[in-house]
Design a protein around this motif. Structure first.
Motif, PDB file in Angstrom:
ATOM      1  N   ALA A   1      31.730 -27.835  -6.519  1.00 55.57           N
ATOM      2  CA  ALA A   1      31.610 -28.791  -5.414  1.00 55.57           C
ATOM      3  C   ALA A   1      32.326 -30.069  -5.803  1.00 55.57           C
ATOM      4  N   THR A   2      33.062 -30.636  -4.868  1.00 57.12           N
ATOM      5  CA  THR A   2      33.711 -31.922  -5.120  1.00 57.12           C
ATOM      6  C   THR A   2      33.439 -32.874  -3.966  1.00 57.12           C
ATOM      7  N   GLU A   3      33.284 -34.129  -4.314  1.00 53.26           N
ATOM      8  CA  GLU A   3      33.296 -35.194  -3.321  1.00 53.26           C
ATOM      9  C   GLU A   3      34.403 -36.153  -3.700  1.00 53.26           C
ATOM     10  N   THR A   4      35.208 -36.499  -2.720  1.00 50.97           N
ATOM     11  CA  THR A   4      36.269 -37.481  -2.922  1.00 50.97           C
ATOM     12  C   THR A   4      35.829 -38.778  -2.278  1.00 50.97           C
ATOM     13  N   TRP A   5      35.795 -39.848  -3.086  1.00 53.98           N
ATOM     14  CA  TRP A   5      35.343 -41.142  -2.603  1.00 53.98           C
ATOM     15  C   TRP A   5      36.521 -42.093  -2.481  1.00 53.98           C
ATOM     16  N   GLY A   6      36.759 -42.571  -1.267  1.00 54.80           N
ATOM     17  CA  GLY A   6      37.782 -43.574  -1.044  1.00 54.80           C
ATOM     18  C   GLY A   6      37.142 -44.879  -0.611  1.00 54.80           C
ATOM     19  N   ALA A   7      37.892 -45.704   0.063  1.00 58.16           N
ATOM     20  CA  ALA A   7      37.374 -46.967   0.592  1.00 58.16           C
ATOM     21  C   ALA A   7      36.851 -46.722   2.001  1.00 58.16           C
ATOM     22  N   GLY A   8      35.544 -46.795   2.167  1.00 54.64           N
ATOM     23  CA  GLY A   8      34.939 -46.620   3.474  1.00 54.64           C
ATOM     24  C   GLY A   8      34.849 -45.190   3.954  1.00 54.64           C
ATOM     25  N   ALA A   9      35.080 -44.218   3.066  1.00 60.29           N
ATOM     26  CA  ALA A   9      35.102 -42.828   3.507  1.00 60.29           C
ATOM     27  C   ALA A   9      34.882 -41.890   2.325  1.00 60.29           C
TER      28      ALA A   9
ATOM     29  N   PRO B   1      31.357 -24.464  -2.013  1.00 59.56           N
ATOM     30  CA  PRO B   1      31.313 -23.052  -1.647  1.00 59.56           C
ATOM     31  C   PRO B   1      30.257 -22.804  -0.567  1.00 59.56           C
ATOM     32  N   ARG B   2      30.328 -21.648   0.056  1.00 63.64           N
ATOM     33  CA  ARG B   2      29.250 -21.112   0.882  1.00 63.64           C
ATOM     34  C   ARG B   2      29.408 -19.601   0.936  1.00 63.64           C
ATOM     35  N   GLU B   3      28.399 -18.934   1.433  1.00 71.15           N
ATOM     36  CA  GLU B   3      28.437 -17.468   1.453  1.00 71.15           C
ATOM     37  C   GLU B   3      29.467 -16.953   2.458  1.00 71.15           C
ATOM     38  N   GLY B   4      29.813 -15.685   2.346  1.00 70.24           N
ATOM     39  CA  GLY B   4      30.669 -15.045   3.341  1.00 70.24           C
ATOM     40  C   GLY B   4      32.145 -15.285   3.169  1.00 70.24           C
ATOM     41  N   GLY B   5      32.590 -15.651   1.953  1.00 75.43           N
ATOM     42  CA  GLY B   5      34.011 -15.892   1.746  1.00 75.43           C
ATOM     43  C   GLY B   5      34.529 -17.104   2.486  1.00 75.43           C
ATOM     44  N   LEU B   6      33.708 -18.144   2.567  1.00 73.89           N
ATOM     45  CA  LEU B   6      34.081 -19.359   3.287  1.00 73.89           C
ATOM     46  C   LEU B   6      33.944 -20.582   2.384  1.00 73.89           C
ATOM     47  N   VAL B   7      34.662 -21.614   2.743  1.00 74.63           N
ATOM     48  CA  VAL B   7      34.571 -22.912   2.083  1.00 74.63           C
ATOM     49  C   VAL B   7      33.965 -23.897   3.073  1.00 74.63           C
ATOM     50  N   ASN B   8      32.935 -24.584   2.633  1.00 73.96           N
ATOM     51  CA  ASN B   8      32.274 -25.597   3.444  1.00 73.96           C
ATOM     52  C   ASN B   8      32.922 -26.960   3.182  1.00 73.96           C
ATOM     53  N   TRP B   9      33.081 -27.763   4.205  1.00 74.22           N
ATOM     54  CA  TRP B   9      33.601 -29.120   4.004  1.00 74.22           C
ATOM     55  C   TRP B   9      32.830 -30.110   4.874  1.00 74.22           C
ATOM     56  N   PHE B  10      32.844 -31.355   4.449  1.00 75.83           N
ATOM     57  CA  PHE B  10      32.197 -32.412   5.216  1.00 75.83           C
ATOM     58  C   PHE B  10      32.910 -33.727   4.927  1.00 75.83           C
ATOM     59  N   ALA B  11      32.836 -34.642   5.860  1.00 74.25           N
ATOM     60  CA  ALA B  11      33.482 -35.943   5.702  1.00 74.25           C
ATOM     61  C   ALA B  11      32.631 -36.992   6.391  1.00 74.25           C
ATOM     62  N   ALA B  12      32.710 -38.223   5.896  1.00 75.81           N
ATOM     63  CA  ALA B  12      31.969 -39.326   6.510  1.00 75.81           C
ATOM     64  C   ALA B  12      32.767 -40.603   6.384  1.00 75.81           C
ATOM     65  N   VAL B  13      32.600 -41.485   7.367  1.00 71.50           N
ATOM     66  CA  VAL B  13      33.260 -42.793   7.363  1.00 71.50           C
ATOM     67  C   VAL B  13      32.265 -43.839   7.832  1.00 71.50           C
ATOM     68  N   ARG B  14      32.476 -45.068   7.383  1.00 67.95           N
ATOM     69  CA  ARG B  14      31.730 -46.180   7.955  1.00 67.95           C
ATOM     70  C   ARG B  14      32.132 -46.316   9.419  1.00 67.95           C
ATOM     71  N   ALA B  15      31.161 -46.425  10.299  1.00 67.66           N
ATOM     72  CA  ALA B  15      31.474 -46.496  11.731  1.00 67.66           C
ATOM     73  C   ALA B  15      30.290 -47.066  12.490  1.00 67.66           C
ATOM     74  N   PRO B  16      30.546 -47.815  13.548  1.00 66.90           N
ATOM     75  CA  PRO B  16      29.447 -48.342  14.367  1.00 66.90           C
ATOM     76  C   PRO B  16      28.871 -47.261  15.269  1.00 66.90           C
TER      77      PRO B  16
END
Length: 342
Positions: free
Chosen positions: A175-183, A189-204
Protein backbone atom coordinates in the motif's frame (compact mmCIF):
# COMPACT_ATOMS: atom_id res chain seq x y z
CA UNK A 1 -27.01 -8.31 36.49
CA UNK A 2 -25.85 -11.13 34.24
CA UNK A 3 -28.57 -12.37 31.92
CA UNK A 4 -29.09 -15.95 30.81
CA UNK A 5 -31.93 -15.38 28.33
CA UNK A 6 -31.96 -13.98 24.83
CA UNK A 7 -34.09 -11.15 23.52
CA UNK A 8 -35.46 -9.42 20.47
CA UNK A 9 -33.48 -6.77 18.59
CA UNK A 10 -34.30 -4.40 15.75
CA UNK A 11 -31.27 -3.34 13.72
CA UNK A 12 -31.89 -0.19 11.70
CA UNK A 13 -29.55 -0.34 8.72
CA UNK A 14 -28.05 -3.23 6.79
CA UNK A 15 -24.53 -1.90 6.42
CA UNK A 16 -21.34 -3.36 7.85
CA UNK A 17 -22.03 -2.44 11.46
CA UNK A 18 -25.67 -3.46 11.36
CA UNK A 19 -25.01 -6.84 9.75
CA UNK A 20 -22.13 -7.55 12.13
CA UNK A 21 -24.42 -6.83 15.08
CA UNK A 22 -27.08 -9.10 13.59
CA UNK A 23 -24.61 -11.97 13.13
CA UNK A 24 -23.26 -11.60 16.64
CA UNK A 25 -26.71 -11.47 18.23
CA UNK A 26 -28.15 -14.36 16.21
CA UNK A 27 -25.14 -16.43 17.24
CA UNK A 28 -26.03 -15.69 20.86
CA UNK A 29 -29.65 -16.80 20.46
CA UNK A 30 -31.35 -13.48 19.86
CA UNK A 31 -34.24 -12.88 17.49
CA UNK A 32 -33.08 -10.14 15.11
CA UNK A 33 -34.83 -8.12 12.42
CA UNK A 34 -32.61 -5.97 10.18
CA UNK A 35 -34.41 -3.16 8.35
CA UNK A 36 -32.62 -1.91 5.23
CA UNK A 37 -34.36 0.49 2.88
CA UNK A 38 -32.22 -0.38 -0.17
CA UNK A 39 -33.70 -3.20 -2.24
CA UNK A 40 -30.33 -4.95 -2.60
CA UNK A 41 -26.86 -4.90 -1.13
CA UNK A 42 -24.44 -2.73 -3.14
CA UNK A 43 -22.70 -4.43 -6.04
CA UNK A 44 -19.82 -1.94 -6.29
CA UNK A 45 -17.45 -0.38 -3.80
CA UNK A 46 -13.80 0.03 -2.94
CA UNK A 47 -11.53 -1.88 -0.57
CA UNK A 48 -11.74 -1.60 3.20
CA UNK A 49 -8.82 -2.35 5.50
CA UNK A 50 -9.69 -4.80 8.27
CA UNK A 51 -7.27 -4.27 11.14
CA UNK A 52 -6.68 -7.03 13.74
CA UNK A 53 -9.27 -5.71 16.23
CA UNK A 54 -11.95 -5.85 13.52
CA UNK A 55 -10.87 -9.34 12.44
CA UNK A 56 -11.15 -10.52 16.05
CA UNK A 57 -14.58 -8.88 16.34
CA UNK A 58 -15.75 -10.61 13.16
CA UNK A 59 -14.54 -13.91 14.58
CA UNK A 60 -16.66 -13.36 17.69
CA UNK A 61 -19.62 -12.78 15.36
CA UNK A 62 -19.10 -16.19 13.75
CA UNK A 63 -17.01 -15.17 10.75
CA UNK A 64 -13.64 -16.44 11.90
CA UNK A 65 -11.27 -16.72 8.92
CA UNK A 66 -13.87 -15.77 6.31
CA UNK A 67 -12.45 -12.33 5.56
CA UNK A 68 -8.89 -13.65 5.61
CA UNK A 69 -9.74 -16.34 3.05
CA UNK A 70 -11.40 -13.94 0.64
CA UNK A 71 -9.36 -10.78 1.10
CA UNK A 72 -5.73 -9.77 0.58
CA UNK A 73 -3.38 -9.77 3.56
CA UNK A 74 -1.16 -6.71 3.84
CA UNK A 75 1.64 -6.07 6.32
CA UNK A 76 3.57 -3.24 4.65
CA UNK A 77 3.08 0.22 3.30
CA UNK A 78 4.86 3.41 2.36
CA UNK A 79 4.33 7.15 2.19
CA UNK A 80 6.00 8.86 -0.76
CA UNK A 81 6.31 12.30 -2.31
CA UNK A 82 4.58 13.31 -5.56
CA UNK A 83 7.88 12.67 -7.36
CA UNK A 84 7.92 9.10 -5.97
CA UNK A 85 10.72 9.54 -3.46
CA UNK A 86 9.98 7.64 -0.21
CA UNK A 87 9.22 9.45 3.02
CA UNK A 88 8.40 6.53 5.32
CA UNK A 89 8.00 2.77 5.20
CA UNK A 90 5.93 0.76 7.66
CA UNK A 91 5.35 -2.88 8.53
CA UNK A 92 2.74 -4.30 10.88
CA UNK A 93 3.26 -7.17 13.31
CA UNK A 94 -0.08 -8.71 12.32
CA UNK A 95 -1.37 -8.17 8.78
CA UNK A 96 -4.46 -6.22 7.97
CA UNK A 97 -6.81 -7.70 5.37
CA UNK A 98 -8.14 -5.68 2.45
CA UNK A 99 -11.58 -6.62 1.17
CA UNK A 100 -14.10 -4.70 -0.92
CA UNK A 101 -17.29 -3.43 0.71
CA UNK A 102 -19.59 -5.60 -1.48
CA UNK A 103 -17.61 -8.74 -0.66
CA UNK A 104 -17.68 -8.02 3.07
CA UNK A 105 -21.39 -7.25 3.04
CA UNK A 106 -21.98 -10.47 1.11
CA UNK A 107 -20.16 -12.49 3.77
CA UNK A 108 -22.12 -10.84 6.55
CA UNK A 109 -25.47 -11.33 4.81
CA UNK A 110 -24.68 -14.98 4.05
CA UNK A 111 -24.12 -15.64 7.75
CA UNK A 112 -27.71 -14.74 8.63
CA UNK A 113 -30.89 -16.82 8.42
CA UNK A 114 -32.98 -15.85 5.41
CA UNK A 115 -35.70 -14.10 7.37
CA UNK A 116 -33.41 -11.74 9.32
CA UNK A 117 -32.38 -9.23 6.62
CA UNK A 118 -35.35 -7.29 5.29
CA UNK A 119 -34.13 -5.57 2.16
CA UNK A 120 -36.34 -2.86 0.71
CA UNK A 121 -37.88 -2.21 4.14
CA UNK A 122 -37.29 1.22 5.62
CA UNK A 123 -36.90 1.25 9.38
CA UNK A 124 -40.14 2.02 11.24
CA UNK A 125 -40.13 5.07 13.54
CA UNK A 126 -38.75 4.39 17.00
CA UNK A 127 -42.27 4.83 18.41
CA UNK A 128 -43.35 1.72 16.49
CA UNK A 129 -40.57 -0.52 17.80
CA UNK A 130 -41.86 -1.07 21.31
CA UNK A 131 -41.98 -4.84 20.86
CA UNK A 132 -38.17 -5.01 20.74
CA UNK A 133 -35.93 -5.30 23.79
CA UNK A 134 -33.22 -3.26 22.09
CA UNK A 135 -33.03 -1.07 18.98
CA UNK A 136 -29.66 -0.60 17.25
CA UNK A 137 -29.24 2.50 15.12
CA UNK A 138 -26.76 1.47 12.44
CA UNK A 139 -28.17 3.82 9.84
CA UNK A 140 -25.04 5.64 8.83
CA UNK A 141 -23.88 9.20 8.35
CA UNK A 142 -27.35 10.70 7.96
CA UNK A 143 -28.81 8.59 10.76
CA UNK A 144 -32.53 9.33 11.39
CA UNK A 145 -32.11 7.39 14.65
CA UNK A 146 -29.44 9.82 15.89
CA UNK A 147 -31.65 12.75 14.88
CA UNK A 148 -34.57 11.27 16.81
CA UNK A 149 -32.43 10.79 19.94
CA UNK A 150 -30.36 13.97 19.97
CA UNK A 151 -31.70 16.33 17.31
CA UNK A 152 -30.16 17.82 14.15
CA UNK A 153 -27.54 19.76 16.14
CA UNK A 154 -25.51 16.55 16.41
CA UNK A 155 -25.31 15.78 12.68
CA UNK A 156 -21.84 15.25 11.15
CA UNK A 157 -20.01 18.35 9.93
CA UNK A 158 -17.91 18.87 6.83
CA UNK A 159 -14.23 18.01 7.39
CA UNK A 160 -12.85 20.31 4.70
CA UNK A 161 -12.08 17.45 2.32
CA UNK A 162 -13.41 15.98 -0.91
CA UNK A 163 -12.44 12.51 -2.09
CA UNK A 164 -12.44 10.19 -5.08
CA UNK A 165 -12.34 6.39 -4.95
CA UNK A 166 -12.22 3.59 -7.49
CA UNK A 167 -10.42 0.55 -8.82
CA UNK A 168 -8.52 -0.62 -11.90
CA UNK A 169 -7.36 -4.01 -13.17
CA UNK A 170 -3.99 -5.23 -11.94
CA UNK A 171 -2.13 -6.22 -8.81
CA UNK A 172 0.15 -4.53 -6.28
CA UNK A 173 1.77 -6.12 -3.22
CA UNK A 174 1.98 -3.09 -0.96
CA UNK A 175 0.00 0.00 0.00
CA UNK A 176 1.26 3.48 -0.79
CA UNK A 177 0.04 6.94 0.00
CA UNK A 178 1.48 9.89 -1.86
CA UNK A 179 1.36 13.14 0.09
CA UNK A 180 1.57 16.44 -1.74
CA UNK A 181 0.52 19.97 -0.85
CA UNK A 182 -3.19 19.94 -0.06
CA UNK A 183 -3.76 16.50 -1.55
CA UNK A 184 -3.03 12.78 -1.25
CA UNK A 185 -3.34 9.73 -3.52
CA UNK A 186 -3.44 6.13 -2.24
CA UNK A 187 -2.99 2.79 -3.99
CA UNK A 188 -3.67 -0.59 -2.34
CA UNK A 189 -4.33 -4.20 -3.28
CA UNK A 190 -7.82 -5.71 -3.23
CA UNK A 191 -9.29 -9.09 -4.05
CA UNK A 192 -10.26 -10.21 -7.55
CA UNK A 193 -7.16 -9.11 -9.44
CA UNK A 194 -7.89 -5.43 -8.89
CA UNK A 195 -6.03 -2.41 -7.57
CA UNK A 196 -7.86 -0.07 -5.22
CA UNK A 197 -7.14 3.67 -5.32
CA UNK A 198 -8.32 6.73 -3.45
CA UNK A 199 -7.55 10.44 -3.49
CA UNK A 200 -8.42 13.44 -1.33
CA UNK A 201 -7.98 17.21 -1.54
CA UNK A 202 -8.66 20.14 0.72
CA UNK A 203 -12.00 21.52 -0.46
CA UNK A 204 -14.94 23.54 0.86
CA UNK A 205 -18.41 22.12 1.30
CA UNK A 206 -20.34 21.67 -1.94
CA UNK A 207 -17.32 20.67 -4.04
CA UNK A 208 -18.02 18.39 -7.00
CA UNK A 209 -15.57 16.54 -9.21
CA UNK A 210 -15.26 13.83 -11.81
CA UNK A 211 -12.51 11.89 -13.53
CA UNK A 212 -11.31 14.96 -15.45
CA UNK A 213 -10.79 16.89 -12.20
CA UNK A 214 -8.91 13.94 -10.75
CA UNK A 215 -6.55 13.78 -13.73
CA UNK A 216 -6.03 17.55 -13.68
CA UNK A 217 -5.07 17.45 -10.00
CA UNK A 218 -2.83 14.37 -9.96
CA UNK A 219 -1.76 13.89 -13.58
CA UNK A 220 1.79 15.14 -13.00
CA UNK A 221 2.50 12.91 -9.98
CA UNK A 222 4.84 9.90 -10.09
CA UNK A 223 4.42 7.01 -12.58
CA UNK A 224 2.39 4.71 -10.31
CA UNK A 225 -0.27 7.39 -9.89
CA UNK A 226 -0.27 8.24 -13.60
CA UNK A 227 -0.61 4.55 -14.45
CA UNK A 228 -3.80 4.33 -12.38
CA UNK A 229 -5.16 7.51 -13.93
CA UNK A 230 -4.41 6.24 -17.43
CA UNK A 231 -6.36 3.02 -16.81
CA UNK A 232 -9.36 4.18 -14.80
CA UNK A 233 -12.89 3.95 -16.15
CA UNK A 234 -14.71 7.23 -15.47
CA UNK A 235 -17.90 5.23 -14.85
CA UNK A 236 -16.31 3.63 -11.77
CA UNK A 237 -15.01 6.85 -10.21
CA UNK A 238 -16.81 7.68 -6.97
CA UNK A 239 -16.69 11.24 -5.64
CA UNK A 240 -17.93 12.38 -2.26
CA UNK A 241 -17.37 14.92 0.46
CA UNK A 242 -15.93 13.93 3.83
CA UNK A 243 -17.83 14.50 7.07
CA UNK A 244 -17.09 13.75 10.70
CA UNK A 245 -19.26 13.52 13.80
CA UNK A 246 -19.27 16.08 16.59
CA UNK A 247 -19.16 14.59 20.11
CA UNK A 248 -22.47 13.00 21.10
CA UNK A 249 -23.65 13.22 24.70
CA UNK A 250 -24.11 9.45 24.69
CA UNK A 251 -24.29 6.52 22.27
CA UNK A 252 -27.43 5.25 24.02
CA UNK A 253 -30.80 6.55 25.13
CA UNK A 254 -33.48 4.35 26.63
CA UNK A 255 -33.24 0.99 24.87
CA UNK A 256 -31.64 2.47 21.72
CA UNK A 257 -27.92 2.26 20.89
CA UNK A 258 -26.01 3.91 18.05
CA UNK A 259 -23.01 2.39 16.32
CA UNK A 260 -20.68 3.07 13.40
CA UNK A 261 -21.10 6.28 11.41
CA UNK A 262 -24.38 7.01 13.17
CA UNK A 263 -22.30 7.55 16.33
CA UNK A 264 -18.79 8.48 15.22
CA UNK A 265 -18.24 9.19 11.53
CA UNK A 266 -14.57 9.94 10.93
CA UNK A 267 -12.28 10.91 8.08
CA UNK A 268 -10.80 7.86 6.32
CA UNK A 269 -7.15 8.70 6.99
CA UNK A 270 -6.59 6.04 9.67
CA UNK A 271 -8.62 3.43 7.82
CA UNK A 272 -10.68 2.76 10.92
CA UNK A 273 -14.28 3.70 10.08
CA UNK A 274 -15.57 0.27 9.08
CA UNK A 275 -13.33 -1.42 11.64
CA UNK A 276 -14.78 0.58 14.51
CA UNK A 277 -18.35 -0.13 13.38
CA UNK A 278 -17.51 -3.84 13.51
CA UNK A 279 -15.93 -3.53 16.96
CA UNK A 280 -18.96 -1.52 18.15
CA UNK A 281 -21.28 -4.28 16.98
CA UNK A 282 -19.34 -7.14 18.53
CA UNK A 283 -18.92 -5.26 21.81
CA UNK A 284 -22.61 -4.44 22.02
CA UNK A 285 -23.70 -7.99 21.21
CA UNK A 286 -21.33 -9.47 23.76
CA UNK A 287 -22.64 -7.17 26.49
CA UNK A 288 -26.28 -7.83 25.60
CA UNK A 289 -25.61 -11.55 25.96
CA UNK A 290 -24.24 -11.05 29.48
CA UNK A 291 -26.30 -8.26 31.03
CA UNK A 292 -29.83 -6.91 31.15
CA UNK A 293 -30.42 -4.32 28.45
CA UNK A 294 -30.04 -1.13 30.55
CA UNK A 295 -26.76 -2.29 32.07
CA UNK A 296 -25.47 -3.65 28.76
CA UNK A 297 -26.14 -0.35 26.99
CA UNK A 298 -24.49 1.66 29.75
CA UNK A 299 -21.42 -0.55 29.59
CA UNK A 300 -21.36 -0.26 25.79
CA UNK A 301 -21.40 3.54 25.98
CA UNK A 302 -18.55 3.54 28.49
CA UNK A 303 -16.55 1.02 26.47
CA UNK A 304 -16.86 2.65 23.07
CA UNK A 305 -17.64 6.37 23.25
CA UNK A 306 -14.33 7.67 24.59
CA UNK A 307 -12.26 5.35 22.38
CA UNK A 308 -14.05 6.28 19.19
CA UNK A 309 -14.08 9.99 20.00
CA UNK A 310 -10.30 9.87 20.29
CA UNK A 311 -10.14 8.12 16.93
CA UNK A 312 -12.36 10.77 15.29
CA UNK A 313 -9.98 13.45 16.53
CA UNK A 314 -6.85 11.49 15.60
CA UNK A 315 -8.16 10.74 12.12
CA UNK A 316 -8.98 14.39 11.53
CA UNK A 317 -5.50 15.38 12.71
CA UNK A 318 -4.01 12.82 10.31
CA UNK A 319 -6.06 14.28 7.47
CA UNK A 320 -4.71 17.76 8.16
CA UNK A 321 -1.12 16.52 8.20
CA UNK A 322 -1.49 14.37 5.06
CA UNK A 323 -3.10 17.20 3.08
CA UNK A 324 -1.17 20.10 4.60
CA UNK A 325 -0.97 23.09 2.27
CA UNK A 326 1.97 24.75 4.01
CA UNK A 327 4.97 23.44 5.91
CA UNK A 328 5.21 20.32 3.78
CA UNK A 329 9.02 20.33 3.86
CA UNK A 330 8.94 20.09 7.66
CA UNK A 331 6.23 17.45 7.53
CA UNK A 332 8.26 15.37 5.09
CA UNK A 333 11.39 15.69 7.21
CA UNK A 334 9.53 14.44 10.28
CA UNK A 335 8.09 11.52 8.32
CA UNK A 336 11.58 10.35 7.42
CA UNK A 337 12.18 9.85 11.16
CA UNK A 338 9.01 7.76 11.63
CA UNK A 339 9.39 4.23 13.09
CA UNK A 340 9.35 1.43 10.56
CA UNK A 341 6.88 -0.83 12.42
CA UNK A 342 3.31 -0.08 13.48
Amino acid sequence: MTRSNSGKAAVLGGGIGGLTAANALVRRGWHVDVFERSPALPATGTALGMWPAALDALASAGLAGAVERLGVALDRGAIVRPDGRPLARMRTRRPAVLLSRPALLGLLAAGLPDEVLRLGRAAPPLTELGAYDVVIGADGLGSPTRDALFGPGHRPVHAGLAAWRGWVDGTVDTATETWGAGALFGITPREGGLVNWFAAVRAPVGTTGGADDLVARFGDWHPAVRDVLDRLDPATVLHHEIYQSPPLPSYVRGNVALLGDAAHAMTPNLGRGACEAIVDAATLAGLLARFEVPEALGRYDRARRRTTRLLVRASYAASRVATAERGTALRDAVLRLAPQRA
